[in-house]
Design a protein around this motif. Structure first.
Motif, PDB file in Angstrom:
ATOM      1  N   ASP A   5     -13.403  -0.023  -3.501  1.00  0.00           N
ATOM      2  CA  ASP A   5     -14.187  -0.512  -2.372  1.00  0.00           C
ATOM      3  C   ASP A   5     -14.882  -1.836  -2.699  1.00  0.00           C
ATOM      4  OD1 ASP A   5     -15.031  -0.355   0.252  1.00  0.00           O
ATOM      5  OD2 ASP A   5     -16.906   0.664  -0.267  1.00  0.00           O
TER       6      ASP A   5
ATOM      7  N   SER B 282     -13.382  -5.997   1.660  1.00  0.00           N
ATOM      8  CA  SER B 282     -12.960  -5.465   2.954  1.00  0.00           C
ATOM      9  C   SER B 282     -11.484  -5.789   3.179  1.00  0.00           C
ATOM     10  CB  SER B 282     -13.808  -6.086   4.068  1.00  0.00           C
ATOM     11  OG  SER B 282     -13.489  -7.467   4.214  1.00  0.00           O
ATOM     12  N   GLU B 283     -10.913  -5.181   4.207  1.00  0.00           N
ATOM     13  CA  GLU B 283      -9.509  -5.440   4.521  1.00  0.00           C
ATOM     14  C   GLU B 283      -9.298  -6.912   4.889  1.00  0.00           C
ATOM     15  OE1 GLU B 283      -5.511  -3.897   4.870  1.00  0.00           O
ATOM     16  OE2 GLU B 283      -7.375  -3.120   3.987  1.00  0.00           O
TER      17      GLU B 283
ATOM     18  N   ARG C 253       0.846  -1.191   0.000  1.00  0.00           N
ATOM     19  CA  ARG C 253       0.000   0.000   0.000  1.00  0.00           C
ATOM     20  C   ARG C 253       0.889   1.250   0.000  1.00  0.00           C
ATOM     21  NH1 ARG C 253      -4.004  -1.416   3.692  1.00  0.00           N
ATOM     22  NH2 ARG C 253      -5.613  -1.675   2.104  1.00  0.00           N
TER      23      ARG C 253
ATOM     24  N   ARG D  75      -9.389  -2.748  -3.376  1.00  0.00           N
ATOM     25  CA  ARG D  75      -9.884  -2.502  -2.012  1.00  0.00           C
ATOM     26  C   ARG D  75      -9.967  -1.004  -1.735  1.00  0.00           C
ATOM     27  NH1 ARG D  75     -11.873  -1.187   2.280  1.00  0.00           N
ATOM     28  NH2 ARG D  75     -10.826  -1.256   4.287  1.00  0.00           N
ATOM     29  N   ASP D  76      -8.914  -0.265  -2.034  1.00  0.00           N
ATOM     30  CA  ASP D  76      -8.825   1.132  -1.632  1.00  0.00           C
ATOM     31  C   ASP D  76      -9.532   2.087  -2.584  1.00  0.00           C
ATOM     32  OD1 ASP D  76      -7.313   0.073   0.363  1.00  0.00           O
ATOM     33  OD2 ASP D  76      -5.397   0.875  -0.325  1.00  0.00           O
ATOM     34  N   GLU D  77      -9.438   1.814  -3.888  1.00  0.00           N
ATOM     35  CA  GLU D  77      -9.977   2.749  -4.871  1.00  0.00           C
ATOM     36  C   GLU D  77     -11.400   2.416  -5.310  1.00  0.00           C
ATOM     37  OE1 GLU D  77      -7.155   2.725  -8.068  1.00  0.00           O
ATOM     38  OE2 GLU D  77      -5.447   2.911  -6.684  1.00  0.00           O
TER      39      GLU D  77
ATOM     40  N   ILE E 285      -5.071  -4.621  -3.693  1.00  0.00           N
ATOM     41  CA  ILE E 285      -5.112  -3.467  -2.787  1.00  0.00           C
ATOM     42  C   ILE E 285      -5.814  -2.296  -3.467  1.00  0.00           C
ATOM     43  CG2 ILE E 285      -3.694  -1.737  -1.610  1.00  0.00           C
ATOM     44  CD1 ILE E 285      -1.602  -3.998  -1.201  1.00  0.00           C
ATOM     45  N   ALA E 286      -5.526  -2.089  -4.742  1.00  0.00           N
ATOM     46  CA  ALA E 286      -6.189  -1.010  -5.486  1.00  0.00           C
ATOM     47  C   ALA E 286      -7.692  -1.241  -5.545  1.00  0.00           C
ATOM     48  CB  ALA E 286      -5.609  -0.914  -6.899  1.00  0.00           C
TER      49      ALA E 286
ATOM     50  N   SER F   1      -0.759  -5.854  -5.318  1.00  0.00           N
ATOM     51  CA  SER F   1      -0.992  -4.418  -5.503  1.00  0.00           C
ATOM     52  C   SER F   1      -2.321  -4.164  -6.211  1.00  0.00           C
ATOM     53  CB  SER F   1       0.157  -3.800  -6.309  1.00  0.00           C
ATOM     54  OG  SER F   1       1.375  -3.907  -5.601  1.00  0.00           O
TER      55      SER F   1
END
Length: 401
Positions: free
Chosen positions: A217, A220-221, A198, A213-215, A210-211, A207
């Motif tokens: 949604d 969940s984590e 991250r 997840r973060d960008e 993670i994108a 990666s």
């Protein structure tokens, strides 16, 4: 041979690649039978090909329901979530995020690099000379290297996650406390990698997840960490078992091995037949729960009852495969279900196929006269695990002494 009392399961200890003959009897006379595993409630066992495909593919059979039942299982630990305990559409949502990395086209583009890795491992075997342990010197490092590169996991950490991976597949090898401890360590390790990626994204699958997840949604984590850990374990463990399994079967079927040596273009078909023939699992797979009354194999499965599938037995169904107990590398019949079926069909099936093809082609081409260093009886087999395979398998070859 119908019985009112459930049979103790597994029927016998899976010590090598022999499949208990009771499976064949049940398939012919009692295709849906009652079994009692060491832990959990009584279950139905499906042994026929068509019944297996229904249980694995029909939405009336749920994997997610195991989280609300005392699921039949081989060890005291119960399922704790993740991709393997989801049904569509939640399962579909998560699977799609990783599936793009495992398409047939992407996997095929990886083949030259995987061939380089395989050649490098054989170079090491040749340099050190015979005997070589196929497991440690080739079968494990090949898929571990590939999945580490794909996911973005440091190969240098393999000793740790190899130990922890046993927790996902142990039946009696580890204690319940060890299983919990190792799974926690694996998840903590993966959470740490997620934090690193991250901060410094790379061109790898982790990666990309993670994108998502973060960008976007899209997960969940916890889902992210469990998905990544699951890919790491599944991405190497079963292929690392099947490579020596396949070599063992070929060495113990010298006529088939000779045909394959003479016709190396048959390796892709040989991989499919070996997937059908080799009983990778030490027992039936994860239970599915009927969400409504379903007639299966001439039996009424009531809503709320679990059904387990023996894909190994189904892959020997004589109504589907002619002479199913016979290894025939030229077989052109129905598709095996060695990679499963339905929504939970193996995510990395195309990658596993390619790795197995490369492994066999490389070993046969570069190690002429490949044979057991002593005898087949000296192969050391895994114990107390959900998958079968050699723990140690010493090989020799022409000019290797």
């Amino acid at each position: 041979m119908t019985t009112t009392e459930p049979r103790a399961y597994p029927f016998s200890q899976a010590e090598d690649l022999d499949l208990d003959p009771l499976y064949a009897e049940l398939r012919r006379q009692e295709p849906l039978s009652r079994i009692q595993l060491p832990y959990g409630e009584t279950a139905w066992l499906a042994t026929r090909y068509e019944d297996a495909k229904i249980v694995l593919g029909d939405p009336r059979f749920s994997r997610a329901a195991v989280l609300h039942h005392d699921e039949p299982r081989m060890r005291p630990n119960t399922s704790s979530g993740g991709l393997l305990t989801m049904d569509p559409p939640e399962h579909t949502r998560l699977r799609k995020l990783a599936a793009k990395a495992f398409t047939a086209r992407r996997v095929e583009r990886m083949r030259p690099h995987v061939e380089e890795i395989a050649d490098g491992l054989v170079d090491g075997m040749l340099e050190r000379g015979a005997p070589a342990d196929l497991v440690e010197d080739f079968a494990l490092p090949l898929p571990i290297t590939v999945i580490c590169e794909m996911l973005g996991v440091p190969y240098a950490d393999r000793a740790d996650f190899r130990v922890w991976s046993d927790a996902f597949l142990s039946t009696t090898k580890l204690t319940a406390e060890q299983v919990t401890d190792y799974i926690d360590r694996m998840l903590d390790y993966m959470a740490g990698l997620v934090a690193e990626r991250r901060a410094e994204p790379a061109d790898d699958l982790l990666s990309a997840l993670i994108a998502a997840r973060d960008e976007q949604d899209k997960l969940s984590e916890e889902e992210l960490v469990r998905l990544a850990a699951g890919i790491l374990v599944a991405g190497h463990e079963t292929t690392a078992s099947q490579i020596p399994n396949f070599v063992y079967v070929l060495l113990t079927h010298p006529d088939q091995l000779a045909e394959l040596r003479a016709n190396p273009d048959r390796v892709p078909g040989a991989v499919e037949e070996l997937m059908r023939f080799v009983p990778l699992g030490s027992g039936a797979g994860f239970p599915r729960y009927a969400t409504e009354d379903v007639e299966l194999g001439g039996v009424l499965v009531r809503a709320g009852e679990p059904v387990m599938v023996s894909t190994s037995a189904a892959n020997r169904d004589e109504t589907v495969f002619s002479d199913p107990e016979l290894l025939d590398l030229t077989r052109q019949e129905a598709s095996h279900i060695g990679f499963g079926h339905g929504p939970h069909h193996c995510l990395g099936a195309q990658l596993a196929r390619m790795e197995l093809q490369v492994a066999l082609s490389t070993l046969l081409a570069r190690l002429p006269g490949l044979r057991f260093a002593t005898s087949a009886e000296d192969v050391e087999w895994k114990r107390g695990m959900l998958v079968r395979g050699p723990q140690k398998m010493l090989l020799a070859w022409q000019g290797g002494e």
